[in-house]
Scaffold this active site. Structure first.
Site, PDB file in Angstrom:
ATOM      1  N   HIS A  19       0.841  -1.205   0.000  1.00 47.75           N
ATOM      2  CA  HIS A  19       0.000   0.000   0.000  1.00 47.75           C
ATOM      3  C   HIS A  19       0.878   1.258   0.000  1.00 47.75           C
ATOM      4  O   HIS A  19       0.564   2.236  -0.661  1.00 47.75           O
ATOM      5  CB  HIS A  19      -0.904   0.015   1.240  1.00 47.75           C
ATOM      6  CG  HIS A  19      -1.925  -1.092   1.250  1.00 47.75           C
ATOM      7  ND1 HIS A  19      -3.273  -0.858   1.188  1.00 47.75           N
ATOM      8  CD2 HIS A  19      -1.787  -2.432   1.283  1.00 47.75           C
ATOM      9  CE1 HIS A  19      -3.929  -2.012   1.199  1.00 47.75           C
ATOM     10  NE2 HIS A  19      -3.035  -2.990   1.270  1.00 47.75           N
ATOM     11  N   ASP A 114      -5.970   5.787   2.046  1.00 49.93           N
ATOM     12  CA  ASP A 114      -6.117   4.417   1.557  1.00 49.93           C
ATOM     13  C   ASP A 114      -7.572   3.978   1.711  1.00 49.93           C
ATOM     14  O   ASP A 114      -8.228   4.294   2.710  1.00 49.93           O
ATOM     15  CB  ASP A 114      -5.195   3.528   2.413  1.00 49.93           C
ATOM     16  CG  ASP A 114      -4.935   2.178   1.787  1.00 49.93           C
ATOM     17  OD1 ASP A 114      -5.916   1.470   1.491  1.00 49.93           O
ATOM     18  OD2 ASP A 114      -3.760   1.841   1.598  1.00 49.93           O
TER      19      ASP A 114
END
Ligand code: UDP
Length: 478
Positions: A19, A114
């Site tokens: 990520h 995110d």
């Protein structure tokens, strides 16, 4: 450093390598556009980064901040233990993140968080700051996650891999994927009970993403246009800006330097020298990413399959790749000999450089999204062995939608590994070779001046400038 009146973007990734990497690449692009960028890591990862002076030197325009991730300092946070971060971040981080944002002297123009850190969207809403969500999956997988409720309603979840179920039956309730997605291709969480905490976590996070004003995806239009257009039914704006690792390489400012610098672990560069001594397209690169673990039996099946294929291989074996307590145990002599003769094993490879190397002819991968995109861009066909999260979906797209590889899903025996490796490395799949070359070209073109992702990155930059100007104007009116 950007001037004080420049737009200020706060970027919050989920604290895991897969990520952080694409979000850090985006941070770099925004910083190059003259924005002030604050990148918020977990304390744990911030500390790891802090150890690497080269890392900090590489990102002079980005301000690295950190918040705790809610886990005790001695928690492993690697492999499957990383799943604990889902629950600790959701329960622990929101007030701390809110304080951090509220105390900033340079008020953020927007927060890019995110897709599985949706508390940040709540914080943005409470503080009156625009929020954009960045999902680090493909468009196809993101779209699939938006249908988890539907899949439960239709009785498709749980998918039971053992028993009498037809795992190859097509799923009909996800628009756009009716002719492609089989039960076995659904994300791994669909193999869990509907009440399972991890499945519930993903459903909540995905549904909260809807509150963001726009969606960013690390993909490109030429690869996933039909699904990106379906995502417009949820988000008024979708920025497809990938492949981000190549977008940076294409940018004028960044045509030299260590591009792999968004890695949390130091690379073992020695394998590059070994690759230099190998024949063109002769080596298979093998990596199972940052989270997937293997049992000792699985390790042995892969290892025998590789050695028996008689093809040279480079294998990235993380220290925590084997989940058996006793590690790999005794390694049979024939594997040691076969590896010495034709193979190379490293702990952590400079993957982007490895995939770009002309000695590499294929990639045996767990089908994480970063690895998939990196392989697509480098024009290397894949053998997919997906296990977790979005990987099952990616494996299906690779083999059936884009035809840039073979899917070995749910099978792990030495003879299949050997057969697939031989087939791929000997170029026996003509359609795969052809598509791999074509799609690599499209990927590279998308981030060049005038390409779709290049345009979308510029649009994102212009839209953030607009948000900034609107913020300033409304402050001026008060
Ligand atoms: N990676 C690397 N060296 C390795 C293994 C992986 O640099 O030895 C990088 C790889 O380039 C990719 C990332 O780690 O960018 C893994 O991300 P991915 O989404 O493929 O998998 P996940 O993190 O979900 O396992």
């Amino acid at each position: 450093m950007a001037p004080m009146d420049a737009p200020h973007v706060v970027i919050l990734p989920f604290p895991a390598q897969g990520h952080i990497k694409p979000m850090l690449k985006l941070a770099e692009l925004l910083s190059q556009a003259g924005f002030t960028v604050s990148f918020v890591n977990s304390d744990h990862n911030h500390h790891r980064i802090d150890q690497t002076a080269a890392f900090r030197r590489h990102f002079p325009g980005i301000k690295f901040l950190s918040i705790p991730d809610g886990l005790p300092p001695d928690h492993r946070r690697t492999g499957l233990a990383a799943l604990d971060l889902f629950f600790s971040t959701t329960t622990f981080c929101k007030p701390i993140f809110k304080n951090l944002i509220a105390s900033m002297s340079h008020a953020p123009s927007c927060i890019i968080s995110d897709g599985i850190m949706s508390f940040a969207i709540d914080v943005a809403e409470e503080l009156g700051i625009p929020a954009i969500t960045f999902r680090t999956y493909s468009a196809t997988c993101t779209w699939t996650y938006f249908h988890l409720h539907k899949l439960i309603q239709e009785g498709e979840i749980p998918v039971l891999i053992e028993g009498s179920e037809d795992m190859d039956r097509l799923i009909s309730c996800i628009p756009g994927l009716e002719n492609i997605m089989r039960r076995r291709d659904l994300p791994s969480i669909c193999r869990l009970d509907p009440q399972n905490q991890i499945l519930q976590f993903y459903m909540t996070q995905t549904s909260k993403m809807r509150k963001a004003s726009a969606l960013i995806l690390n993909t490109f239009e030429e690869l996933e246009a039909p699904i990106i257009s379906l995502l417009h039914s949820i988000f008024p704006t979708v920025y497809a800006i990938g492949p981000l690792h190549t977008a940076l390489k294409s940018s004028a400012v960044h045509n030299s330097g260590p591009y792999n610098s968004s890695s949390l672990m130091p690379f073992d560069e020695s394998c590059m020298e070994w690759l230099n001594s190998q024949n063109l397209k002769s080596v298979l690169y093998v990596s199972f990413g940052t989270v997937v673990s293997l049992s000792r039996d699985q390790l042995m099946e892969f290892w025998y399959g590789l050695v028996n294929s008689d093809k040279p291989f480079l294998w990235a074996v993380r220290p925590d790749l084997i989940w058996d307590e006793n590690g790999p145990g005794e390694v049979p002599e024939e594997l040691k000999m076969g590896t010495k003769k034709r193979g190379r094993i490293v702990g952590w490879a400079p993957q982007e450089d490895v995939l770009a190397h002309n000695a590499i002819g294929g990639f045996l991968t767990h089908s994480g999204w970063n690895s998939t995109l990196e392989s697509i861009t480098a024009g290397k066909p894949m053998i997919c062995w997906p296990i977790l999260a979005d990987q099952q979906v990616n494996g299906r797209c690779v083999s059936e939608m884009w035809k840039v590889g073979l899917d070995m899903k749910d099978v792990c025996d030495r003879s299949t590994v050997e057969k697939m490796v031989r087939g791929l490395m000997e170029g026996r799949h003509e359609e795969v070779t052809k598509s791999t070359n074509e799609i690599a070209r499209l990927a590279q073109d998308s981030v060049r001046e005038g390409g779709s992702s290049h345009r979308n990155i510029n649009k994102l930059i212009e839209d953030i400038k607009l948000l900034h100007a609107t913020n300033n104007a409304s402050k001026g009116n008060k």
